[in-house]
Every structure is written in C-alpha cells, then in structure tokens.
Design a protein around this motif. Structure first.
Motif, PDB file in Angstrom:
ATOM      1  N   ALA A 218      -8.104  16.479 -17.234  1.00  0.00           N
ATOM      2  CA  ALA A 218      -7.643  16.352 -15.853  1.00  0.00           C
ATOM      3  C   ALA A 218      -8.100  15.018 -15.273  1.00  0.00           C
ATOM      4  O   ALA A 218      -8.837  14.259 -15.895  1.00  0.00           O
ATOM      5  CB  ALA A 218      -8.181  17.515 -15.017  1.00  0.00           C
ATOM      6  N   GLY A 219      -7.639  14.736 -14.063  1.00  0.00           N
ATOM      7  CA  GLY A 219      -8.070  13.529 -13.374  1.00  0.00           C
ATOM      8  C   GLY A 219      -7.326  12.270 -13.779  1.00  0.00           C
ATOM      9  O   GLY A 219      -7.745  11.161 -13.433  1.00  0.00           O
ATOM     10  N   GLY A 220      -6.205  12.434 -14.500  1.00  0.00           N
ATOM     11  CA  GLY A 220      -5.446  11.257 -14.929  1.00  0.00           C
ATOM     12  C   GLY A 220      -6.309  10.321 -15.751  1.00  0.00           C
ATOM     13  O   GLY A 220      -7.024  10.737 -16.662  1.00  0.00           O
ATOM     14  N   THR A 221      -6.269   9.037 -15.408  1.00  0.00           N
ATOM     15  CA  THR A 221      -7.154   8.059 -16.052  1.00  0.00           C
ATOM     16  C   THR A 221      -8.379   7.787 -15.187  1.00  0.00           C
ATOM     17  O   THR A 221      -9.245   6.998 -15.558  1.00  0.00           O
ATOM     18  CB  THR A 221      -6.431   6.724 -16.301  1.00  0.00           C
ATOM     19  N   GLY A 222      -8.426   8.418 -13.990  1.00  0.00           N
ATOM     20  CA  GLY A 222      -9.524   8.158 -13.062  1.00  0.00           C
ATOM     21  C   GLY A 222      -9.243   6.997 -12.138  1.00  0.00           C
ATOM     22  O   GLY A 222     -10.063   6.670 -11.277  1.00  0.00           O
TER      23      GLY A 222
ATOM     24  N   ALA B 194      -1.424   8.529 -18.591  1.00  0.00           N
ATOM     25  CA  ALA B 194      -2.709   9.105 -19.013  1.00  0.00           C
ATOM     26  C   ALA B 194      -2.532   9.888 -20.310  1.00  0.00           C
ATOM     27  O   ALA B 194      -3.379   9.807 -21.215  1.00  0.00           O
ATOM     28  CB  ALA B 194      -3.258  10.011 -17.917  1.00  0.00           C
ATOM     29  N   ALA B 195      -1.440  10.634 -20.432  1.00  0.00           N
ATOM     30  CA  ALA B 195      -1.192  11.409 -21.648  1.00  0.00           C
ATOM     31  C   ALA B 195      -0.992  10.496 -22.851  1.00  0.00           C
ATOM     32  O   ALA B 195      -1.511  10.763 -23.948  1.00  0.00           O
ATOM     33  CB  ALA B 195       0.030  12.306 -21.449  1.00  0.00           C
ATOM     34  N   ALA B 196      -0.241   9.417 -22.666  1.00  0.00           N
ATOM     35  CA  ALA B 196      -0.047   8.457 -23.760  1.00  0.00           C
ATOM     36  C   ALA B 196      -1.378   7.840 -24.167  1.00  0.00           C
ATOM     37  O   ALA B 196      -1.683   7.699 -25.360  1.00  0.00           O
ATOM     38  CB  ALA B 196       0.947   7.375 -23.333  1.00  0.00           C
TER      39      ALA B 196
END
Length: 243
Positions: free
Chosen positions: A137-141, A150-152
């Motif tokens: 969670a939290g994307g890349t921050g 972020a997933a990539a």
C-alpha cells in the motif's frame, strides 16, 4: 506464454484497483467483494505461487475530485490522501485473506508502523519466499505517481514473472466497450502498440517501465470466475502486453 504451453508462474504482482473492493458503480468497501478477491488470492497461493498485491484506493477517494477550481486542497495533498486510502483497502484485504488461514504481510511506502510494515524490497521478497501474501500500500510514497506505476515498480523490484492488472472488463479494447459496441478486444499487444494507440488502461510511465525491462503485463477481468487462477498458472486470459 501460451495456452498450449502454459507454465505455472513463480511470482506474480497483482494490481488491484479500488473497484475491486465494491460492486460496480459503487464506492466504499463491500466485504462481499473483498472476500471474493481474498479467496481467489488464497487459492493461487495454494498452488505454490508467490503473490504480491499492489493496492489502489479509488473506491474511497480519487484525487480528481479535488481539482475543481474552488478546491482549497493542493494536488499533492490529494495524492497523499489517496495513498492513505490504499492502506485502508490493504487492511481490509489482509484480514479477509488471513480469515482463510493464509498468512499475509501489509507493507506501506508511507511510514505507519502501528498498522503496516515499512516497504523494504528485500524484506518483501523474503515474505514471499515464506509463502506469505505481501499486500503493498501507499503507492511509491511520493505524490504525482499513480498506483499503476507503483505496481510496475514493485514488479521489477521483486523480480516478478508478470504484472497482472485486474479490471472489470475482459482486457484491452480498441475503444471503450461500454460506449462502442464495435470495440475490438486485443489478445496481444506490444508496448509500442499500446502507446501509439493511446490505450489508457495503464499510465504511460508504468508502460515505459515495463517496456524498458521487458516485464509482461496481462490485463484481465478478475470478476470472471477462475480468471486470476488461470492467469497465475500461465494461461492466456484477457490481453497480454509484451515486447
């Protein structure tokens, strides 16, 4: 990666948008939806496949709602609010998966030690090796970065075999299939074709990262029974994007 010669994958990163947590055209969290997703993930792990899940948060909050001219909330603040929404979804998914007897670890790029571990690549990889579902969670921050990107990023960092993007449609179409009944469903696409046709299933930065490092992407309908299992076991469902 074909149906005829499908091979079970070793490690996958699954990107789940906020729409995976509620019925279509609704907002918030529906535990029926969360439990359905949790069961699918737990079933995949039972096959010996390592699963990391990158969370979206659009079911709770979308940054676009703060872009109105009269909004006093800065765009960067809205992005942080969206990151917090992904943690809320992560907590719901964590409990749902663990209620099935499957161990998990919730990790966040935003420091919040009371509810989640900090995202550390080597630690996340070790959790996966031990058979735990890693919920990220939290994307890349950082603001101004989508959860697709972020997933990539996580798929590359964790040396995944594929990035699976769960959607509510059967794959990537030439146009919006809801608006255009003549839209064509693509079985395969190259990264360049996806960019040239401006197919907005993922943002351009996410596609560029995957293209640079040849990370395959499969876009599929996770609401169809067994689609996640099929994709994780190497079957071709939806649209496969690769070099």
């Amino acid at each position: 990666m074909t149906d005829e010669n499908s091979e079970k994958l070793r490690r996958i990163v699954l990107k789940v948008s906020g729409e995976g947590f509620c019925p279509e055209d609704e907002r918030g969290i529906s535990m029926n939806s969360v439990n359905h997703l949790a069961q699918q993930i737990a079933d995949v792990v039972k096959q010996g496949i390592q699963v990391a899940v990158v969370m979206g948060g659009g079911n709770i909050l979308r940054g676009a709602q703060f872009k109105a001219a009269n909004s006093s909330i800065q765009e960067s603040t809205a992005h942080y609010m969206g990151m917090l929404a992904t943690v809320i979804n992560g907590l719901a998914l964590q409990d749902a998966i663990e209620s099935l007897g499957q161990p998990t670890r919730l990790m966040s790029a935003l420091p919040m030690e009371t509810v989640a571990e900090p995202y550390i690549r080597r630690r996340a990889s070790r959790h996966l090796e031990k058979g735990r579902v890693v919920i990220i969670a939290g994307g890349t921050g950082s603001p101004f970065v989508t959860t697709d990107t972020a997933a990539a990023q996580r798929a590359l960092e964790l040396d995944a075999d594929i990035l699976l993007k769960a959607t509510k449609v059967d794959g990537i179409y030439s146009a919006d299939p809801i608006k255009d009944p003549n839209a064509i469903l693509y079985k395969t696409l190259t990264y360049n074709e996806m960019r040239q046709q401006n197919l907005r299933v993922m943002d351009s930065e996410a596609i560029a990262k995957c293209a640079e490092h040849n990370m395959p992407i499969m876009v599929f309908n996770f609401r169809k029974e067994n689609n996640l299992m099929k994709a994780a076991c190497g079957e071709h469902v939806g649209t496969l994007v690769s070099r």
